[in-house]
Design a protein around this motif. Structure first.
Motif, mmCIF file in Angstrom:
data_model
loop_
_atom_site.group_PDB
_atom_site.id
_atom_site.type_symbol
_atom_site.label_atom_id
_atom_site.label_comp_id
_atom_site.label_asym_id
_atom_site.label_seq_id
_atom_site.Cartn_x
_atom_site.Cartn_y
_atom_site.Cartn_z
ATOM 1 N N MET A 92 -27.595 -69.018 -11.813
ATOM 2 C CA MET A 92 -27.719 -70.317 -11.150
ATOM 3 C C MET A 92 -29.135 -70.850 -11.373
ATOM 4 O O MET A 92 -30.122 -70.130 -11.225
ATOM 5 C CB MET A 92 -27.425 -70.174 -9.661
ATOM 6 N N LEU A 132 -24.759 -78.334 -10.659
ATOM 7 C CA LEU A 132 -24.603 -77.392 -9.555
ATOM 8 C C LEU A 132 -23.237 -77.556 -8.897
ATOM 9 O O LEU A 132 -22.561 -76.562 -8.578
ATOM 10 C CB LEU A 132 -25.729 -77.627 -8.545
ATOM 11 N N GLU A 136 -20.606 -76.007 -11.061
ATOM 12 C CA GLU A 136 -20.648 -74.549 -10.997
ATOM 13 C C GLU A 136 -20.036 -74.034 -9.701
ATOM 14 O O GLU A 136 -19.330 -73.026 -9.686
ATOM 15 C CB GLU A 136 -22.106 -74.073 -11.128
#
Length: 331
Positions: free
Chosen positions: A1, A39, A42
């Motif tokens: 991440m 983000l 994901e």
């Protein structure tokens, strides 16, 4: 991440606008939007909803915010830990009332800008301490490896200083009125040193001390702490113990304990410093300089056979001076 995406998310959530977050982070609003979109893909959730005034967190965004903050804070702490000039010197001592801690405190008082993290590893086996220095968990340790040949090649052990011993007794002890004592005068007196750990450097020290001077060193019983030891000395007419001259002990005034120097010879507990052979922490140079200024003991000194002592190289430099030549790693 991506941690930069997390940082952008946290600042956008706190400021309520992508543009404000971008201004603070020094990037464009488009960059912040792209990071947060990545983000969201994901995580497979929406983190923000757009409003007339900017953005607001969704329920998923609210749930994610505290975790994202923790990750960003952890990354910042990790960066600060290795940023040049910012990380404290982590140095291990046997105890916070020990002679090593006292010497370090004197050093810090002379250089209050020094960034020190004084720790106690609570490890009796010196191999545990060596492993910690080698792994970088600590930068140095005031410990002694009795067989220096077993030190890893990337570590060195230098003589730090000698700690002269004193006899500590209560007011009813037969030796309480003495102004100074010699080792033969300690013969047959019970010297109680509870909690001596097998394979520790102090176990080897007391074994050799007892053998060389025919002393009665009693290690019986667990060590319930210094307070219990001091209470026992105050009440006893036949129990004594040995303490370092620089070690700090505090007891009630009515204990009336006596610290009596031992001379002819002075009994010296040798203290060493284990540190990396190359690229030591920059603050170690100042500490090693400080160790070199400590007063030397008189010529009549007993040390155990395995003690590290200041050695003069062919160039005339001591082991402390040689250690100073080790190139500090950049920080």
């Amino acid at each position: 991440m991506d941690t930069e995406a997390l940082r952008s998310f946290v600042r956008a959530a706190e400021l309520g606008q992508f543009q404000h977050a971008a201004d603070e982070l020094g990037v464009t609003q488009q960059a912040v939007s792209k990071r947060i979109a990545t983000l969201e893909r994901e995580l497979e959730v929406r983190l923000f909803t757009r409003t007339a005034r900017g953005v607001e967190l969704t329920l998923d965004g609210q749930a994610f915010l505290s975790h994202a903050r923790s990750i960003v804070a952890g990354v910042e702490r990790a960066i600060n830990a290795v940023r040049p000039g910012s990380r404290a010197l982590r140095i291990d001592v046997l105890g916070l009332r020990s002679a090593q801690a006292v010497v370090l405190h004197d050093y810090w008082r002379s250089r209050p800008e020094a960034n020190l993290d004084v720790v106690t590893l609570r490890a009796n086996d010196p191999r545990v301490v060596v492993a910690a220095v080698e792994a970088g968990d600590i930068d140095a340790s005031f410990r002694t490896v009795i067989a220096p040949a077993v030190l890893p090649p990337d570590l060195q052990m230098i003589h730090a200083f000698d700690s002269p011993l004193e006899l500590l007794v209560g007011p009813r002890h037969p030796l309480a009125s003495a102004r100074r004592l010699t080792p033969p005068q300690l013969h047959k007196h019970r010297i109680w040193v509870p909690g001596i750990a097998p394979r520790s450097e102090w176990a080897e020290f007391y074994d050799q001390l007892a053998t060389d001077f025919d002393l009665r060193i009693d290690a019986a019983g667990p060590h319930f702490g210094d307070e219990v030891l001091l209470d026992t000395l105050a009440e006893s007419a036949d129990v004594a113990t040995l303490v370092g001259a620089r070690d700090r002990y505090i007891w009630p005034t009515n204990h009336d304990l006596r610290r009596i120097p031992i001379v002819n010879p002075t009994l010296a507990y040798p203290l060493s410093l284990i540190l990396p052979r190359t690229n030591p922490h920059p603050e170690l140079r100042g500490i090693i300089n400080h160790l070199g200024t400590l007063p030397r003991l008189p010529d009549a000194v007993w040390r155990p056979s395995w003690a590290t002592t200041p050695q003069r190289a062919e160039s005339g430099e001591s082991d402390i001076e040689n250690a100073q030549r080790s190139r500090p790693r950049p920080r």
